[in-house]
Motif scaffolding. Structure first.
Motif, mmCIF file in Angstrom:
data_model
loop_
_atom_site.group_PDB
_atom_site.id
_atom_site.type_symbol
_atom_site.label_atom_id
_atom_site.label_comp_id
_atom_site.label_asym_id
_atom_site.label_seq_id
_atom_site.Cartn_x
_atom_site.Cartn_y
_atom_site.Cartn_z
ATOM 1 N N UNK A 341 0.847 -1.196 0.000
ATOM 2 C CA UNK A 341 0.000 0.000 0.000
ATOM 3 C C UNK A 341 0.880 1.242 0.000
ATOM 4 N N UNK A 342 0.675 2.093 -1.002
ATOM 5 C CA UNK A 342 1.420 3.336 -1.108
ATOM 6 C C UNK A 342 0.463 4.509 -0.920
ATOM 7 N N UNK A 343 0.959 5.702 -1.131
ATOM 8 C CA UNK A 343 0.127 6.894 -0.953
ATOM 9 C C UNK A 343 -0.658 7.207 -2.216
ATOM 10 N N UNK A 344 -1.339 6.178 -2.757
ATOM 11 C CA UNK A 344 -2.047 6.366 -4.012
ATOM 12 C C UNK A 344 -3.188 7.372 -3.873
ATOM 13 N N UNK A 345 -3.712 7.562 -2.672
ATOM 14 C CA UNK A 345 -4.794 8.519 -2.511
ATOM 15 C C UNK A 345 -4.327 9.945 -2.802
ATOM 16 N N UNK A 501 -13.481 18.725 -12.498
ATOM 17 C CA UNK A 501 -13.601 17.393 -11.913
ATOM 18 C C UNK A 501 -12.391 16.531 -12.265
ATOM 19 N N UNK A 502 -11.878 16.658 -13.487
ATOM 20 C CA UNK A 502 -10.683 15.913 -13.878
ATOM 21 C C UNK A 502 -9.491 16.328 -13.014
ATOM 22 N N UNK A 503 -9.375 17.618 -12.761
ATOM 23 C CA UNK A 503 -8.262 18.124 -11.972
ATOM 24 C C UNK A 503 -8.283 17.603 -10.547
ATOM 25 N N UNK A 504 -9.476 17.514 -9.952
ATOM 26 C CA UNK A 504 -9.569 17.348 -8.510
ATOM 27 C C UNK A 504 -9.988 15.961 -8.050
ATOM 28 N N UNK A 505 -10.668 15.217 -8.906
ATOM 29 C CA UNK A 505 -11.224 13.929 -8.480
ATOM 30 C C UNK A 505 -10.759 12.813 -9.399
ATOM 31 N N UNK A 506 -10.050 11.842 -8.824
ATOM 32 C CA UNK A 506 -9.619 10.688 -9.616
ATOM 33 C C UNK A 506 -10.813 9.831 -10.030
ATOM 34 N N UNK A 507 -11.896 9.869 -9.254
ATOM 35 C CA UNK A 507 -13.104 9.123 -9.611
ATOM 36 C C UNK A 507 -13.618 9.587 -10.967
ATOM 37 N N UNK A 508 -13.774 10.909 -11.145
ATOM 38 C CA UNK A 508 -14.330 11.426 -12.394
ATOM 39 C C UNK A 508 -13.282 11.466 -13.498
ATOM 40 N N UNK A 525 -25.136 10.840 -7.966
ATOM 41 C CA UNK A 525 -24.191 10.732 -6.862
ATOM 42 C C UNK A 525 -24.725 9.730 -5.835
ATOM 43 N N UNK A 526 -23.953 8.665 -5.605
ATOM 44 C CA UNK A 526 -24.346 7.645 -4.640
ATOM 45 C C UNK A 526 -23.502 7.693 -3.371
ATOM 46 N N UNK A 527 -22.882 8.818 -3.099
ATOM 47 C CA UNK A 527 -21.991 8.908 -1.940
ATOM 48 C C UNK A 527 -22.739 8.949 -0.615
ATOM 49 N N UNK A 528 -24.056 9.232 -0.649
ATOM 50 C CA UNK A 528 -24.896 9.309 0.555
ATOM 51 C C UNK A 528 -24.438 10.392 1.520
ATOM 52 N N UNK A 529 -23.787 11.428 0.984
ATOM 53 C CA UNK A 529 -23.439 12.578 1.816
ATOM 54 C C UNK A 529 -24.681 13.432 2.038
ATOM 55 N N UNK A 564 -14.052 11.887 0.847
ATOM 56 C CA UNK A 564 -12.714 11.970 0.241
ATOM 57 C C UNK A 564 -12.353 10.650 -0.405
ATOM 58 N N UNK A 565 -12.655 9.548 0.265
ATOM 59 C CA UNK A 565 -12.370 8.230 -0.314
ATOM 60 C C UNK A 565 -13.255 7.982 -1.529
ATOM 61 N N UNK A 566 -14.528 8.375 -1.447
ATOM 62 C CA UNK A 566 -15.471 8.122 -2.532
ATOM 63 C C UNK A 566 -15.079 8.896 -3.790
#
Length: 589
Positions: A341-345, A501-508, A525-529, A564-566
């Motif tokens: 496990x690295x600092x991939x986040x 979104x491309x700049x800030x979120x690896x998800x998108x 959005x299914x993050x349930x926030x 943040x994880x989502x």
């Protein structure tokens, strides 16, 4: 501490005294000197006899293979920009544009002493160097005027001249003009030169047809004159690397989608077959067909690939465990490699590969700018969703983003400022042009203060990046076309520019760059926030800030951690939590 993994042939007795000769699984690389462990690695370059570690502070240290002596700091007075190591030579590129090199073919009288080889170029107006690369016994220079020079051995015609007439040279020889990139391999005796029209030329040792010149030329081992390669795959050439008997090319098309092509000795080209390949042919694998390939690296006989989905993939020779699979079995087709496990986040694109000879490094190179500056710089360098072009003085095309330029250039005369920018770029080299755009995107004049003085009148030089991004968020011009993507929630719809979104979120980013038939501009959005937590994210994604009026609760902090994880937010985790906790503490004193 530096995040750096090592695997393969162990020739570092000062570092791995109790480890076997073959390190078959990635292990943490730690310097013997604890002070070195605290420095930030910028680059690693490894050759047959030595490995050089370059740090962010512009200093470099050298480890000699099979030597028990302590590593030595390279004594160069100027700040080091890049290091490159060949079989029996080394070269250092400084920020001032000078190249210092050493080796038997460079300085036979004193091969262990660095000399300034860029100062040996006859044309004094052509001595500022943009790039340098070492092959096995030769060194190649690319100047700011886009001219390519070669120095050192010419025993296979790798300098583009007859090897009997000129077996080697201790002064740089002009090989080709109008060159945009140079490519080679540190164990190879050849050079690839790419011009501004995306035409590719090659010369040197064509062992196992690794030049991709076609079956009719497969028997030619010496190509002693720069020769154009005819059958190049369609798309933009991002990189070419070579082992001893094969070459691999990374091509990007308009999607943008990146594909790998290889030619040469089949045992090392990833096709799993026994016959050599005489033209560049696509390497196909389900492991990366839907991934965005960030980079790849070739050793003497093996290749590693790093993708945007945090996959490490490899194939080729594995006698010393250099593929990191846990064994020494060769892999003729791509295989995924299990990683600690690295600092991939923090963003996988901050990790880099260095595969040379029978060893491999995977290391983390931390950002040099603030979060938003770094994200904007990466957006420009990746060339994702660019929609405006500029031409340099030598005809190279640089692509950028209208949305970013709109808010970074002076707002009142935007179109005029773009024309002024085009005029400035038309008089600059590719290196200077890239620096200009990086300063526009990041508002960081340190990149090149002299160039910044030329452009400061046309950009919002007094506006911080955070303020620029907030203007995009507020959409002051009320141009809704800029917000071309919708995140749909139960309560309402939220509109974003895809670029943000491309700049800030690896998800998108992964979603937009994946190869699918879905062209929708809307997602649920299914993050349930909670709506309040989502609004914090919305503002944060643009500005790296939290609105003053927001009341922070423990529940919000817990939701943000899940969010943040989502959303896989780039590099925002510690900074966002610092702000949230500080704000929470201030509000509850």
């Amino acid at each position: 501490m530096n995040d750096c993994l090592f695997f393969g042939r162990n020739q570092y007795p000062k570092l791995f005294e109790n480890k076997p000769n073959e390190i078959k699984k990635p292990i943490q690389f730690k310097f013997e000197n604890e002070n070195e462990n605290k420095k930030q690695i910028k680059q690693i370059s490894s050759g047959y006899f030595a490995t050089i570690f370059l740090f962010k502070n512009g200093k470099a240290i050298e480890y000699l293979d099979d030597s028990k002596q302590n590593p030595e700091e390279i004594q160069i007075e100027e700040n080091i920009q890049k290091v490159t190591v060949g079989d029996r030579n080394e070269a250092i590129l400084t920020k001032e544009g000078n190249v210092f090199a050493k080796g038997k073919d460079i300085n036979p009288k004193n091969p262990n002493q660095f000399i300034n080889i860029s100062s040996l170029i006859e044309d004094k107006n052509d001595r500022i160097i943009e790039d340098v690369i070492c092959s096995a016994f030769s060194i190649y220079l690319l100047t700011s005027n886009q001219n390519a020079y070669g120095i050192g051995s010419n025993n296979y015609g790798q300098l583009g001249l007859d090897s009997e007439t000129l077996p080697k040279t201790e002064k740089p020889i002009l090989m080709m003009k109008n060159v945009s990139k140079i490519f080679s391999g540190n164990t190879s005796h050849h050079i690839f030169l790419l011009n501004s029209n995306q035409e590719l030329f090659v010369c040197g040792f064509n062992y196992h047809s690794r030049f991709g010149l076609g079956e009719s030329r497969k028997e030619e081992t010496k190509i002693q004159k720069l020769t154009k390669i005819q059958n190049i795959p369609k798309g933009k050439i991002i990189d070419i690397q070579s082992g001893f008997s094969f070459s691999i090319m990374l091509i990007e098309d308009e999607n943008p989608k990146r594909k790998l092509y290889s030619c040469g000795r089949s045992y090392y080209t990833g096709f799993g077959k026994t016959e050599d390949t005489y033209e560049f042919t696509e390497i196909k694998s389900s492991l990366f067909e839907n991934d965005y390939i960030l980079e790849f690296s070739c050793g003497n006989a093996h290749t590693l690939i790093l993708t945007s989905n945090s996959k490490l993939i490899g194939f080729g020779y594995n006698r010393y465990g250099q593929l990191g699979t846990g064994d020494t079995k060769d892999q003729l087709i791509p295989i995924q490699i299990e990683l600690p496990k690295l600092r991939f986040n923090e963003d996988i694109s901050n990790y880099h590969l260095s595969c040379k000879n029978e060893r491999s490094f995977l290391y983390y190179s931390s950002p040099s700018f603030s979060n938003l500056e770094e994200d904007l710089i990466k957006l420009f360098r990746r060339k994702e969703f660019c929609n405006i072009s500029f031409k340099t003085k030598n005809g190279e095309i640089i692509e950028a983003h209208k949305l970013i330029l709109k808010y970074r250039l002076n707002q009142n005369q935007n179109q005029n400022e773009i024309e002024k920018l085009k005029e400035i770029i038309s008089k600059k080299s590719i290196k200077e042009s890239n620096q200009i755009f990086e300063m526009i995107y990041s508002n960081n004049s340190i990149i090149n203060p002299k160039l910044y003085s030329e452009i400061k009148e046309i950009i919002n030089s007094n506006k911080k990046i955070e303020e620029t991004m907030k203007r995009i968020y507020l959409n002051e011009n009320e141009n809704e076309d800029e917000k071309d993507f919708i995140i749909e929630r139960k309560e309402k719809q939220y509109k974003f520019p895809k670029l943000i979104l491309i700049m800030r979120s690896e998800l998108y980013r992964g979603m937009f760059l994946s190869v699918t038939n879905d062209t929708s501009n809307k997602v649920t959005d299914y993050s349930e926030l909670s709506n309040k937590s989502f609004q914090i994210f919305e503002y944060w994604i643009y500005s790296n800030q939290i609105k003053d009026e927001i009341q922070i609760t423990k529940e919000i902090i817990e939701e943000i951690q899940i969010g943040i994880d989502y959303f896989q937010l780039n590099q925002t985790n510690p900074n966002l939590f610092d702000l949230l906790i500080n704000k929470f503490n201030n509000q509850n004193q």
